[in-house]
Design an enzyme around this catalytic site. Structure first.
Site, PDB file in Angstrom:
ATOM      1  N   LYS A  13      -2.472   9.450  -1.413  1.00 41.23           N
ATOM      2  CA  LYS A  13      -1.387  10.245  -0.816  1.00 41.23           C
ATOM      3  C   LYS A  13      -0.029   9.789  -1.369  1.00 41.23           C
ATOM      4  O   LYS A  13       0.778  10.608  -1.799  1.00 41.23           O
ATOM      5  CB  LYS A  13      -1.385  10.100   0.715  1.00 41.23           C
ATOM      6  CG  LYS A  13      -2.699  10.476   1.394  1.00 41.23           C
ATOM      7  CD  LYS A  13      -2.628  10.367   2.902  1.00 41.23           C
ATOM      8  CE  LYS A  13      -2.443   8.962   3.438  1.00 41.23           C
ATOM      9  NZ  LYS A  13      -3.560   8.035   3.174  1.00 41.23           N
ATOM     10  N   ARG A  88      -1.739  12.004  12.198  1.00 44.67           N
ATOM     11  CA  ARG A  88      -3.048  11.353  12.065  1.00 44.67           C
ATOM     12  C   ARG A  88      -3.919  11.541  13.283  1.00 44.67           C
ATOM     13  O   ARG A  88      -5.021  10.991  13.336  1.00 44.67           O
ATOM     14  CB  ARG A  88      -2.856   9.851  11.887  1.00 44.67           C
ATOM     15  CG  ARG A  88      -2.524   9.508  10.489  1.00 44.67           C
ATOM     16  CD  ARG A  88      -2.615   8.025  10.332  1.00 44.67           C
ATOM     17  NE  ARG A  88      -1.711   7.675   9.283  1.00 44.67           N
ATOM     18  CZ  ARG A  88      -1.940   6.751   8.379  1.00 44.67           C
ATOM     19  NH1 ARG A  88      -3.019   6.037   8.431  1.00 44.67           N
ATOM     20  NH2 ARG A  88      -1.081   6.524   7.445  1.00 44.67           N
ATOM     21  N   ARG A 128      -4.762  -2.569  -5.256  1.00 44.42           N
ATOM     22  CA  ARG A 128      -3.443  -1.906  -5.217  1.00 44.42           C
ATOM     23  C   ARG A 128      -2.290  -2.906  -5.245  1.00 44.42           C
ATOM     24  O   ARG A 128      -2.324  -3.946  -4.601  1.00 44.42           O
ATOM     25  CB  ARG A 128      -3.337  -1.060  -3.949  1.00 44.42           C
ATOM     26  CG  ARG A 128      -1.929  -0.514  -3.749  1.00 44.42           C
ATOM     27  CD  ARG A 128      -1.857   0.574  -2.757  1.00 44.42           C
ATOM     28  NE  ARG A 128      -2.293   0.180  -1.430  1.00 44.42           N
ATOM     29  CZ  ARG A 128      -2.330   1.011  -0.392  1.00 44.42           C
ATOM     30  NH1 ARG A 128      -1.971   2.273  -0.546  1.00 44.42           N
ATOM     31  NH2 ARG A 128      -2.741   0.597   0.774  1.00 44.42           N
ATOM     32  N   ARG A 161      -0.228  -5.333  -0.124  1.00 47.42           N
ATOM     33  CA  ARG A 161      -0.060  -5.162   1.319  1.00 47.42           C
ATOM     34  C   ARG A 161      -1.046  -6.036   2.084  1.00 47.42           C
ATOM     35  O   ARG A 161      -2.209  -6.132   1.721  1.00 47.42           O
ATOM     36  CB  ARG A 161      -0.304  -3.684   1.692  1.00 47.42           C
ATOM     37  CG  ARG A 161       0.954  -2.855   1.620  1.00 47.42           C
ATOM     38  CD  ARG A 161       0.715  -1.379   1.718  1.00 47.42           C
ATOM     39  NE  ARG A 161      -0.129  -0.948   2.829  1.00 47.42           N
ATOM     40  CZ  ARG A 161      -0.400   0.330   3.077  1.00 47.42           C
ATOM     41  NH1 ARG A 161       0.126   1.283   2.325  1.00 47.42           N
ATOM     42  NH2 ARG A 161      -1.168   0.664   4.081  1.00 47.42           N
ATOM     43  N   ARG A 172      -9.325   0.198   8.945  1.00 47.92           N
ATOM     44  CA  ARG A 172      -8.472   1.385   8.757  1.00 47.92           C
ATOM     45  C   ARG A 172      -9.332   2.607   8.435  1.00 47.92           C
ATOM     46  O   ARG A 172      -9.057   3.717   8.897  1.00 47.92           O
ATOM     47  CB  ARG A 172      -7.465   1.144   7.630  1.00 47.92           C
ATOM     48  CG  ARG A 172      -6.308   0.260   8.063  1.00 47.92           C
ATOM     49  CD  ARG A 172      -5.573  -0.363   6.898  1.00 47.92           C
ATOM     50  NE  ARG A 172      -5.038   0.601   5.963  1.00 47.92           N
ATOM     51  CZ  ARG A 172      -4.809   0.351   4.678  1.00 47.92           C
ATOM     52  NH1 ARG A 172      -5.091  -0.843   4.166  1.00 47.92           N
ATOM     53  NH2 ARG A 172      -4.302   1.267   3.912  1.00 47.92           N
TER      54      ARG A 172
HETATM   55  P1  AP5 Z   1      -2.184   5.247  -2.669  1.00 50.24           P
HETATM   56  O1  AP5 Z   1      -1.511   6.415  -3.291  1.00 50.24           O
HETATM   57  O2  AP5 Z   1      -1.356   4.066  -2.335  1.00 50.24           O
HETATM   58  O3  AP5 Z   1      -3.072   5.717  -1.404  1.00 50.24           O
HETATM   59  P2  AP5 Z   1      -2.641   6.223   0.031  1.00 50.24           P
HETATM   60  O4  AP5 Z   1      -3.466   7.426   0.321  1.00 50.24           O
HETATM   61  O5  AP5 Z   1      -1.162   6.356   0.124  1.00 50.24           O
HETATM   62  O6  AP5 Z   1      -3.200   5.021   0.894  1.00 50.24           O
HETATM   63  P3  AP5 Z   1      -2.500   4.164   2.058  1.00 50.24           P
HETATM   64  O7  AP5 Z   1      -3.305   2.891   2.146  1.00 50.24           O
HETATM   65  O8  AP5 Z   1      -1.044   4.043   1.859  1.00 50.24           O
HETATM   66  O9  AP5 Z   1      -2.817   5.054   3.278  1.00 50.24           O
HETATM   67  P4  AP5 Z   1      -2.833   4.617   4.740  1.00 50.24           P
HETATM   68  O10 AP5 Z   1      -2.913   5.942   5.345  1.00 50.24           O
HETATM   69  O11 AP5 Z   1      -3.878   3.677   5.154  1.00 50.24           O
HETATM   70  O12 AP5 Z   1      -1.513   3.705   4.904  1.00 50.24           O
HETATM   71  P5  AP5 Z   1      -0.077   4.032   5.483  1.00 50.24           P
HETATM   72  O13 AP5 Z   1       0.879   3.221   4.732  1.00 50.24           O
HETATM   73  O14 AP5 Z   1       0.114   5.486   5.578  1.00 50.24           O
HETATM   74  O15 AP5 Z   1      -3.366   4.824  -3.665  1.00 50.24           O
HETATM   75  C1  AP5 Z   1      -4.214   3.732  -3.353  1.00 50.24           C
HETATM   76  C2  AP5 Z   1      -4.610   2.994  -4.647  1.00 50.24           C
HETATM   77  O16 AP5 Z   1      -5.422   3.869  -5.435  1.00 50.24           O
HETATM   78  C3  AP5 Z   1      -3.417   2.605  -5.529  1.00 50.24           C
HETATM   79  O17 AP5 Z   1      -3.709   1.376  -6.118  1.00 50.24           O
HETATM   80  C4  AP5 Z   1      -3.362   3.718  -6.594  1.00 50.24           C
HETATM   81  O18 AP5 Z   1      -2.819   3.267  -7.819  1.00 50.24           O
HETATM   82  C5  AP5 Z   1      -4.838   4.092  -6.731  1.00 50.24           C
HETATM   83  N1  AP5 Z   1      -5.052   5.499  -7.043  1.00 50.24           N
HETATM   84  C6  AP5 Z   1      -4.361   6.565  -6.548  1.00 50.24           C
HETATM   85  N2  AP5 Z   1      -4.864   7.711  -7.034  1.00 50.24           N
HETATM   86  C7  AP5 Z   1      -5.924   7.370  -7.828  1.00 50.24           C
HETATM   87  C8  AP5 Z   1      -6.849   8.109  -8.613  1.00 50.24           C
HETATM   88  N3  AP5 Z   1      -6.800   9.454  -8.681  1.00 50.24           N
HETATM   89  N4  AP5 Z   1      -7.798   7.447  -9.287  1.00 50.24           N
HETATM   90  C9  AP5 Z   1      -7.866   6.078  -9.226  1.00 50.24           C
HETATM   91  N5  AP5 Z   1      -7.017   5.318  -8.524  1.00 50.24           N
HETATM   92  C10 AP5 Z   1      -6.045   5.944  -7.818  1.00 50.24           C
HETATM   93  O19 AP5 Z   1      -0.208   3.465   6.974  1.00 50.24           O
HETATM   94  C11 AP5 Z   1      -0.292   2.076   7.213  1.00 50.24           C
HETATM   95  C12 AP5 Z   1      -0.432   1.826   8.697  1.00 50.24           C
HETATM   96  O20 AP5 Z   1       0.704   2.342   9.406  1.00 50.24           O
HETATM   97  C13 AP5 Z   1      -1.636   2.497   9.371  1.00 50.24           C
HETATM   98  O21 AP5 Z   1      -2.814   1.745   9.233  1.00 50.24           O
HETATM   99  C14 AP5 Z   1      -1.155   2.574  10.837  1.00 50.24           C
HETATM  100  O22 AP5 Z   1      -1.265   1.324  11.460  1.00 50.24           O
HETATM  101  C15 AP5 Z   1       0.320   2.885  10.682  1.00 50.24           C
HETATM  102  N6  AP5 Z   1       0.570   4.332  10.674  1.00 50.24           N
HETATM  103  C16 AP5 Z   1       1.034   5.068   9.626  1.00 50.24           C
HETATM  104  N7  AP5 Z   1       1.124   6.363   9.964  1.00 50.24           N
HETATM  105  C17 AP5 Z   1       0.706   6.471  11.247  1.00 50.24           C
HETATM  106  C18 AP5 Z   1       0.553   7.551  12.130  1.00 50.24           C
HETATM  107  N8  AP5 Z   1       0.833   8.809  11.768  1.00 50.24           N
HETATM  108  N9  AP5 Z   1       0.081   7.284  13.381  1.00 50.24           N
HETATM  109  C19 AP5 Z   1      -0.177   6.026  13.781  1.00 50.24           C
HETATM  110  N10 AP5 Z   1      -0.074   4.952  12.962  1.00 50.24           N
HETATM  111  C20 AP5 Z   1       0.367   5.165  11.722  1.00 50.24           C
HETATM  112 MG    MG Z   2       0.361   5.363   1.179  1.00 44.41          MG
END
Ligand code: AP5
Ligand code: MG
Length: 236
Positions: A13, A88, A128, A161, A172
């Site tokens: 994402k 979410r 990552r 992270r 997660r």
């Molecule tokens: P990346 O693009 O970083 O993936 P992502 O989908 O953004 O994954 P996140 O881990 O950021 O998602 P998340 O939803 O768990 O975390 P968030 O920060 O939102 O890519 C991942 C890796 O893959 C990278 O190394 C990249 O280079 C590689 N990659 C990408 N595309 C690729 C491809 N096509 N092929 C190969 N490799 C690839 O949330 C963190 C925390 O915040 C949550 O756990 C929760 O506690 C809280 N939180 C956030 N939002 C909410 C909400 N709405 N409600 C409640 N709690 C929330």
């Molecule tokens: Mg992300």
């Protein structure tokens, strides 16, 4: 226009949001990035969120909704936003929908659902690295920076992270399956879901997203804007 990037942790994402917002003039709103910024600054939201994030749990709905809606009220988001990581839960989705209608007289444009298998997700999270300045995600094997450990855009030293360690990443994913996956059906029923195969190169995923959005707005002008061929804004 309000677009949502939906997908599991590690689905790509953030990666896609960074590429799309460099081509389309639309604000990138990442709930995870906003929480991490609040944690760094030691704000009340950051203090509340930290424990949940460290455990791989969702932050309570009321807190995340308030944070995101405050952010959507800022001038940068006046004409629309690309939402990454929000909503979410069904409760968050209903709240977003109501708030957009009440405050801006607008609905959600489309949901871009990036689908990736669980094994690939864990491999992506464990390798990552992230830029602390512009938040661009890299991967040590799949998507490395030009110079190891250094961001291509601002030369900052990359970091990993805390919640990417194996046990938290697995939690997660469980939380995603239980609490976020129901949104796929929810938005499918509303006819808003665009399903994208996230298990291909970063570039091909971007192309598929652009293609799917193009199908929705086939007029030439908007197509050129999405492809980055003009300086104009897509926001409508
Ligand atoms: P990346 O693009 O970083 O993936 P992502 O989908 O953004 O994954 P996140 O881990 O950021 O998602 P998340 O939803 O768990 O975390 P968030 O920060 O939102 O890519 C991942 C890796 O893959 C990278 O190394 C990249 O280079 C590689 N990659 C990408 N595309 C690729 C491809 N096509 N092929 C190969 N490799 C690839 O949330 C963190 C925390 O915040 C949550 O756990 C929760 O506690 C809280 N939180 C956030 N939002 C909410 C909400 N709405 N409600 C409640 N709690 C929330
Ligand atoms: Mg992300």
């Amino acid at each position: 226009m309000y677009l949502i990037l939906l997908g599991a942790p590690g689905a790509g994402k953030g990666t896609q949001a960074h590429i799309l917002t460099s081509r389309i003039q639309i604000a990138h709103v990442s709930s995870g990035d906003l929480f991490r910024e609040n944690i760094k600054k030691g704000t009340p939201i950051g203090i509340e969120a930290k424990g949940y994030i460290d455990r791989g749990e969702l932050v309570p709905d009321e807190t995340v909704i308030e944070m995101i809606m405050n952010h959507l009220n800022t001038p940068a988001c006046r004409n629309g936003a690309l939402l990454d990581g929000f909503p979410r839960t069904i409760f968050q989705a209903d709240s977003l929908n109501n708030a957009l209608h009440e405050r801006f007289n607008k609905g959600i444009g489309r949901i871009i659902y990036v689908k990736v298998d669980t094994d690939a997700l864990l491999q992506r999270l464990s390798g990552r690295w992230i830029c602390p300045v512009c938040q661009t995600p890299y991967h040590e094997l799949n998507n490395p920076p030009k110079i190891k450990g250094i961001c291509d855009h601002d030369a900052a030293a990359l970091y990993q992270r805390d919640d990417d360690k194996r046990s938290t990443a697995e939690r997660r994913l469980q939380v995603y399956f239980n609490q976020t996956m129901p949104l796929i059906e929810y938005y499918k029923k509303q006819g808003l879901l665009l399903e994208i195969n996230g298990q291909q190169s970063v570039e091909n995923v971007t192309n598929d997203i652009i293609e799917a959005l193009n199908v929705l707005s086939m007029d030439k002008e908007k197509k050129d804007i999405i492809l980055g061929e003009t300086e104009e804004s897509l926001v409508a």
